[in-house]
Design an enzyme around this catalytic site. Structure first.
Site, PDB file in Angstrom:
ATOM      1  CD  GLU A 108      -3.257   0.446   0.558  1.00 22.18           C
ATOM      2  OE1 GLU A 108      -2.871   1.389  -0.160  1.00 22.18           O
ATOM      3  OE2 GLU A 108      -4.444   0.276   0.851  1.00 22.18           O
ATOM      4  CG  ASP A 109      -1.040   4.790  -1.388  1.00 24.71           C
ATOM      5  OD1 ASP A 109      -1.718   4.018  -0.671  1.00 24.71           O
ATOM      6  OD2 ASP A 109      -1.556   5.674  -2.084  1.00 24.71           O
ATOM      7  CG  ASP A 112      -6.248   8.280   6.320  1.00 27.46           C
ATOM      8  OD1 ASP A 112      -5.911   8.719   7.421  1.00 27.46           O
ATOM      9  OD2 ASP A 112      -7.075   8.868   5.589  1.00 27.46           O
ATOM     10  CG  PHE A 161      -4.326  15.488   1.921  1.00 26.88           C
ATOM     11  CD1 PHE A 161      -5.126  14.383   1.672  1.00 26.88           C
ATOM     12  CD2 PHE A 161      -3.718  16.132   0.852  1.00 26.88           C
ATOM     13  CE1 PHE A 161      -5.331  13.932   0.383  1.00 26.88           C
ATOM     14  CE2 PHE A 161      -3.919  15.688  -0.451  1.00 26.88           C
ATOM     15  CZ  PHE A 161      -4.729  14.590  -0.680  1.00 26.88           C
ATOM     16  NE  ARG A 174      -2.681   8.761  -8.986  1.00 27.18           N
ATOM     17  CZ  ARG A 174      -3.356   8.271  -7.959  1.00 27.18           C
ATOM     18  NH1 ARG A 174      -2.713   7.812  -6.907  1.00 27.18           N
ATOM     19  NH2 ARG A 174      -4.669   8.234  -7.971  1.00 27.18           N
TER      20      ARG A 174
HETATM   21  P1  IMP Z   1      -7.795   4.327   4.251  1.00 26.55           P
HETATM   22  O1  IMP Z   1      -8.718   3.320   3.651  1.00 26.55           O
HETATM   23  O2  IMP Z   1      -8.564   5.410   4.990  1.00 26.55           O
HETATM   24  O3  IMP Z   1      -6.688   3.739   5.118  1.00 26.55           O
HETATM   25  O4  IMP Z   1      -7.106   5.087   3.056  1.00 26.55           O
HETATM   26  C1  IMP Z   1      -6.297   4.438   2.181  1.00 26.55           C
HETATM   27  C2  IMP Z   1      -6.231   5.101   0.828  1.00 26.55           C
HETATM   28  O5  IMP Z   1      -6.662   6.475   0.845  1.00 26.55           O
HETATM   29  C3  IMP Z   1      -4.788   5.127   0.399  1.00 26.55           C
HETATM   30  O6  IMP Z   1      -4.447   3.960  -0.314  1.00 26.55           O
HETATM   31  C4  IMP Z   1      -4.715   6.392  -0.436  1.00 26.55           C
HETATM   32  O7  IMP Z   1      -5.060   6.103  -1.778  1.00 26.55           O
HETATM   33  C5  IMP Z   1      -5.753   7.314   0.159  1.00 26.55           C
HETATM   34  N1  IMP Z   1      -5.141   8.263   1.126  1.00 26.55           N
HETATM   35  C6  IMP Z   1      -5.131   8.190   2.480  1.00 26.55           C
HETATM   36  N2  IMP Z   1      -4.488   9.236   3.037  1.00 26.55           N
HETATM   37  C7  IMP Z   1      -4.067   9.986   1.988  1.00 26.55           C
HETATM   38  C8  IMP Z   1      -3.319  11.223   1.906  1.00 26.55           C
HETATM   39  O8  IMP Z   1      -2.905  11.846   2.912  1.00 26.55           O
HETATM   40  N3  IMP Z   1      -3.068  11.676   0.653  1.00 26.55           N
HETATM   41  C9  IMP Z   1      -3.491  11.045  -0.490  1.00 26.55           C
HETATM   42  N4  IMP Z   1      -4.193   9.904  -0.451  1.00 26.55           N
HETATM   43  C10 IMP Z   1      -4.486   9.375   0.780  1.00 26.55           C
END
Ligand code: IMP
Length: 185
Positions: A108-109, A112, A161, A174
């Protein structure tokens, strides 16, 4: 080779500054690669990159992996074009590879809230792999709402963010070689 790495960048009319430099990112990825080489010696893991955000991290990480390995991709979307998660995960592309009995490393990148990570972990688990581990470049521990065990973390960051190095803001940014954060000054 020079990569796109300005000190400040404007994206969708908002100004961002560097949070993690390209040197810090590359050094940490080399360490993660070395760790994976040790942990997966003789296991021929399959990396599953979560698109779109993980494509750059995965590409750099794999170049530090010197054991036999494979790669496949799964595509999810959860953020839409906003700076906060939509709270909904949409599946856009399933895996092509048969991962039953395989050692899977999900890439994963960023983690969050943990929603996407849990979603993909459940899908992978149902396909009966021999083992599953999870690697993320960035982790926002204070934002977690859905618990997930992350085995390899590049950097823990505050619940803010971020942009760049694969991560987008409404699909832009990106291509930046560093991780940026909103410049509040
Ligand atoms: P989660 O499901 O809330 O953990 O979010 C995961 C996905 O949301 C990541 O794979 C990202 O694509 C996107 N994401 C979460 N935080 C950020 C951020 O700070 N910047 C850009 N994309 C984010």
């Amino acid at each position: 080779m020079s990569f796109y790495s300005p000190e400040f960048v404007t994206c969708n009319d908002e100004k961002f500054k560097v949070l993690i430099t390209k040197e810090e990112i590359q050094k940490r990825i080399a360490e993660l690669g070395e760790q994976i080489n040790k942990d997966y010696k003789d296991k021929k893991p399959i990396f599953i990159g979560i698109l779109n955000g993980a494509f750059i991290f995965l590409a750099d990480l794999m170049r530090h992996v010197s054991i036999p390995c494979e790669v496949d991709f799964y595509k999810l979307s959860s953020y839409g074009d906003e700076k906060v998660s939509s709270g909904k995960v949409t599946e856009r592309k399933d895996l092509d590879a048969d991962i039953s009995g395989r050692h899977v490393i999900i890439v994963e990148d960023i983690v969050d809230t943990g929603l996407s990570a849990n979603y993909i972990k459940n899908i992978v688990d149902r396909k009966k792999p021999a083992s599953v581990s999870f690697v993320t470049l960035l982790h926002k521990p204070e934002s977690i709402k859905y618990h997930i065990d992350v085995d390899y973390v590049g950097f823990e960051i505050l619940p803010q963010f971020v942009l760049g190095y694969g991560l987008d803001y409404a699909q832009e940014g990106r291509n930046l070689a560093q991780v940026y954060v909103l410049d509040e000054d």
